[in-house]
Design a protein around this motif. Structure first.
Motif, PDB file in Angstrom:
ATOM      1  N   LYS A   1       0.834  -1.202   0.000  1.00 43.47           N
ATOM      2  CA  LYS A   1       0.000   0.000   0.000  1.00 43.47           C
ATOM      3  C   LYS A   1       0.874   1.261   0.000  1.00 43.47           C
ATOM      4  O   LYS A   1       0.527   2.259  -0.639  1.00 43.47           O
ATOM      5  CB  LYS A   1      -0.967  -0.016   1.190  1.00 43.47           C
ATOM      6  N   ALA A   2       2.002   1.224   0.673  1.00 42.47           N
ATOM      7  CA  ALA A   2       2.940   2.354   0.642  1.00 42.47           C
ATOM      8  C   ALA A   2       3.522   2.510  -0.757  1.00 42.47           C
ATOM      9  O   ALA A   2       3.711   3.631  -1.248  1.00 42.47           O
ATOM     10  CB  ALA A   2       4.048   2.149   1.665  1.00 42.47           C
ATOM     11  N   VAL A   3       3.797   1.393  -1.408  1.00 42.09           N
ATOM     12  CA  VAL A   3       4.297   1.409  -2.784  1.00 42.09           C
ATOM     13  C   VAL A   3       3.244   2.027  -3.695  1.00 42.09           C
ATOM     14  O   VAL A   3       3.554   2.850  -4.576  1.00 42.09           O
ATOM     15  CB  VAL A   3       4.647  -0.023  -3.265  1.00 42.09           C
ATOM     16  N   ALA A   4       1.987   1.639  -3.493  1.00 44.16           N
ATOM     17  CA  ALA A   4       0.882   2.158  -4.315  1.00 44.16           C
ATOM     18  C   ALA A   4       0.758   3.670  -4.164  1.00 44.16           C
ATOM     19  O   ALA A   4       0.624   4.390  -5.157  1.00 44.16           O
ATOM     20  CB  ALA A   4      -0.426   1.475  -3.922  1.00 44.16           C
ATOM     21  N   ARG A   5       0.809   4.155  -2.937  1.00 46.46           N
ATOM     22  CA  ARG A   5       0.712   5.607  -2.716  1.00 46.46           C
ATOM     23  C   ARG A   5       1.876   6.338  -3.382  1.00 46.46           C
ATOM     24  O   ARG A   5       1.693   7.385  -4.016  1.00 46.46           O
ATOM     25  CB  ARG A   5       0.678   5.914  -1.214  1.00 46.46           C
ATOM     26  N   SER A   6       3.058   5.781  -3.247  1.00 46.74           N
ATOM     27  CA  SER A   6       4.247   6.401  -3.848  1.00 46.74           C
ATOM     28  C   SER A   6       4.126   6.447  -5.365  1.00 46.74           C
ATOM     29  O   SER A   6       4.453   7.458  -6.000  1.00 46.74           O
ATOM     30  CB  SER A   6       5.498   5.617  -3.429  1.00 46.74           C
TER      31      SER A   6
END
Length: 302
Positions: free
Chosen positions: A48-53
């Protein structure tokens, strides 16, 4: 306010935002709205952090400038919602899809979070719009409340698979088990000037069945559909775009209605059919939609 006259939302395509290959493919698609997913399709949680980035990078680089970008955020019980909203309230993001919107309170909660963030970032309150996702039996029954919970709501979308699971029903081949929900969602949306969006078509390779569903939901008043695969887009757009015949008929109707008023006649006629106020209103909406489509085509060409 008639939101349906301001936004072109025929197709809303889900794109798992942690997957760069799919993000790249989406950047050249014909979808009207990109639902950059941070929720169900993004697993494990670390992604999810990857997706936001990725969303911040692609949006900031102008990769999605020709689209309405609506990330599908995580729900209020996930522990991820504040991160989603804080990081993604940026220029180039039009708003957010809100999953698990069971009642108006769920939408109001996100509305107030956004209001606080907009104040903090010096943005006009109301900058970011919302598309609640109707996924449970409670949500269907509360659709009216959900539509009116925030002025940010521009559309509501049906998520039939979660709905059927919650209902403990069966998604039959003819769609009888979701007919009532579809009708109730369309009525709630239209009663409040927001756009009804139909559920995804799970059998993405069965375009014949897709067309059958498009005919049915267009008759119900739907204006767009959630999409899983780009191959569905041409058919979806065909059914949610006014045809040349519809445009010409609408122009004729408005011309005759205007002429009748100028000549002091109460009612205009087209052939042997009276042109009543509802028909005039429908014709105006058809032409407004046609202008939105023309504007969309022009922006893509440029």
């Amino acid at each position: 306010m008639e939101h349906s006259e301001k936004y072109l939302i025929r197709s809303l395509m889900f794109v798992p935002a942690h997957n760069e290959k799919l993000l790249n493919k989406a950047s050249t698609s014909d979808a009207d709205v990109l639902l950059l997913d941070i929720e169900d399709s993004v697993q494990p949680v670390a992604n999810k952090a990857v997706a936001r980035s990725n969303i911040k990078e692609y949006v900031s680089a102008g990769r999605f400038k020709d689209y309405l970008v609506f990330p599908r955020i995580n729900d209020r019980e996930s522990g991820q919602l504040l991160r989603d909203l804080t990081e993604l309230t940026i220029d180039g993001v039009a708003g957010f899809m809100c999953p698990k919107s069971c009642k108006g309170e769920d939408v109001y909660f996100i509305d107030k979070l956004l209001e606080t963030i907009e104040y903090e970032k010096g943005l006009p309150v109301g900058t970011f719009k919302l598309i609640p996702l109707i996924e449970t039996a409670a949500a269907v029954l509360n659709a009216q409340d959900i539509c009116t919970a925030s002025t940010r709501v521009i559309a509501i979308a049906f998520g039939c698979e979660d709905y059927i699971t919650d209902l403990q029903g069966i998604h039959d081949a003819d769609g009888q088990s979701i007919q009532t929900a579809r009708a109730m969602i369309a009525m709630a949306a239209r009663a409040n000037g927001v756009i009804p969006i139909d559920t995804v078509h799970i059998k993405v390779h069965d375009l014949v069945d897709l067309e059958k569903n498009l005919i049915y939901v267009k008759n119900l008043g739907y204006e767009g559909m959630l999409v899983l695969n780009p191959k569905e887009l041409p058919l979806v757009h065909r059914y949610f775009t006014p045809t040349e015949e519809e445009i010409q008929s609408a122009e004729t109707m408005l011309t005759l209605a205007k002429k009748a008023i100028e000549e002091g006649r109460g009612v205009a006629m087209i052939g042997t059919k009276f042109i009543g106020p509802p028909m005039v209103k429908a014709a105006a909406k058809t032409l407004a939609k046609a202008r939105l489509v023309q504007s969309r085509v022009k922006s893509r060409v440029e």
